[in-house]
Design an enzyme around this catalytic site. Structure first.
Site, PDB file in Angstrom:
ATOM      1  N   SER A  83     -43.418  16.481 -74.567  1.00  0.00           N
ATOM      2  CA  SER A  83     -44.582  17.111 -75.194  1.00  0.00           C
ATOM      3  C   SER A  83     -45.575  16.088 -75.747  1.00  0.00           C
ATOM      4  O   SER A  83     -46.142  16.276 -76.820  1.00  0.00           O
ATOM      5  CB  SER A  83     -44.128  18.070 -76.306  1.00  0.00           C
ATOM      6  OG  SER A  83     -44.972  19.180 -76.394  1.00  0.00           O
ATOM      7  N   LYS A 137     -48.867  23.328 -72.480  1.00  0.00           N
ATOM      8  CA  LYS A 137     -48.781  22.248 -71.491  1.00  0.00           C
ATOM      9  C   LYS A 137     -48.237  22.729 -70.140  1.00  0.00           C
ATOM     10  O   LYS A 137     -48.436  22.043 -69.129  1.00  0.00           O
ATOM     11  CB  LYS A 137     -47.946  21.099 -72.045  1.00  0.00           C
ATOM     12  CG  LYS A 137     -48.606  20.382 -73.230  1.00  0.00           C
ATOM     13  CD  LYS A 137     -47.764  19.204 -73.706  1.00  0.00           C
ATOM     14  CE  LYS A 137     -48.461  18.428 -74.830  1.00  0.00           C
ATOM     15  NZ  LYS A 137     -48.392  19.116 -76.124  1.00  0.00           N
ATOM     16  N   SER A 163     -47.504  23.770 -77.982  1.00  0.00           N
ATOM     17  CA  SER A 163     -47.384  22.995 -76.739  1.00  0.00           C
ATOM     18  C   SER A 163     -46.827  23.757 -75.555  1.00  0.00           C
ATOM     19  O   SER A 163     -46.699  23.186 -74.458  1.00  0.00           O
ATOM     20  CB  SER A 163     -46.515  21.751 -76.987  1.00  0.00           C
ATOM     21  OG  SER A 163     -47.228  20.793 -77.730  1.00  0.00           O
TER      22      SER A 163
END
Length: 295
Positions: free
Chosen positions: A134, A80, A77
């Site tokens: 997240s 992101k 993640s």
């Protein structure tokens, strides 16, 4: 006479063996001299549990600590951060309301989410949840509802990476759930530096908690990096990541030893080991009083 001949014969054998041994020793010596010497491996002074680590001065770019910084690994993640930059670069209306759909399900890892299909949030709220907690469906819906959909969005992510000089980096999805999203610590330091230029990313990635209202009920979220709730830490940007192939990951821009630094930790196998490694780096940096330009 036979005894004398036998003694001479044995002596000749001994001399011959000694000569052969000398020749072999010289041969080996010359061979070793012709080979490049490998530098002695330095002991890790911090004893990190992360397979990859990098601490870099955020102002000068000086490397203060490095461990396997060129290895290319899945980044989970951490992805992101790039998703958020592409959304903000596109100048989309952050107050526009977006509905979560079945298309936003995680069909790769089967992770769960409290954002059920039919949930309607603003693009701003989705960006907050993607960065702070997240939230995978939040990131997926941001890409899906961008102009052109997911495919051109991922292409924009890769174009942005190339523009930043992230030559070891490749994205195939906006969430990081795919292990094909890969990068190196050096590239991620560039990513953190670029993301830090966006005030909203700085603010949302370091917020301790938030509440959104979905389908008529409040949903409480917390930051996945517990260090943002620790008064001993001055964190200007943060992002965690985890999938099984990537291990526990963490990137931050943080103040340590009176200087602004970028910290990258990848492939840490243990629920709390990335936090432990961050604390070990902070303690080591402060104990060694590594100082430089103040940010």
């Amino acid at each position: 006479m036979p005894n004398t001949e036998r003694s001479l014969h044995q002596l000749e054998k001994i001399v011959a063996l000694a000569a052969l041994a000398a020749v072999l020793a010289l041969t080996i010596g010359f061979a070793q001299a012709g080979e490049p010497r490998k530098p002695a491996e330095k002991a890790d002074p911090v004893h990190l549990r992360s397979a990859v680590a990098l601490v870099q001065d955020a102002t000068s770019g000086e490397t203060l600590y490095a461990k396997n910084q060129d290895a290319i690994l899945p980044i989970a993640s951490i992805t992101k951060l790039m998703t958020a930059m592409v959304i903000l670069d596109a100048g989309l209306n952050l107050e526009q309301r977006v509905a979560i759909s079945d298309e936003d399900y995680d069909f790769v890892k089967g992770t769960r989410s409290r954002l059920r299909p039919g949930t309607v949030l603003t693009r701003d709220e989705l960006l907050l949840l993607a960065l702070m907690s997240s939230e995978n469906r939040a990131a997926a819906s941001l890409a899906r509802t961008s102009p052109g959909g997911v495919e051109p969005f991922v292409a924009a992510m890769n174009a942005k990476a190339r523009a930043l000089g992230m030559n070891d980096t490749r994205f195939v999805d906006p969430t990081g759930l795919s292990s094909a999203n890969v990068s190196s610590a050096q590239d991620l330091a560039r990513l953190v530096a670029a993301a830090h230029a966006y005030p909203l990313i700085r603010q949302y990635s370091t917020r301790e908690s938030a509440t959104v209202h979905a389908l008529g009920r409040p949903l409480d979220y917390r930051n996945t990096n517990g260090l943002v709730r620790n008064a001993q830490w001055e964190i200007g940007l943060s992002k965690t990541g985890y999938i099984s192939e990537a291990g526990r990951c963490l990137v931050m821009r943080v103040r340590m030893a009176s200087r602004e630094v970028i910290v990258v930790l990848l492939d840490s196998w243990g629920k709390f080991s990335r936090i432990g490694d961050a604390n070990r780096l902070k303690k080591w940096l402060e104990a060694n009083a590594v100082r430089g330009p103040r940010g």
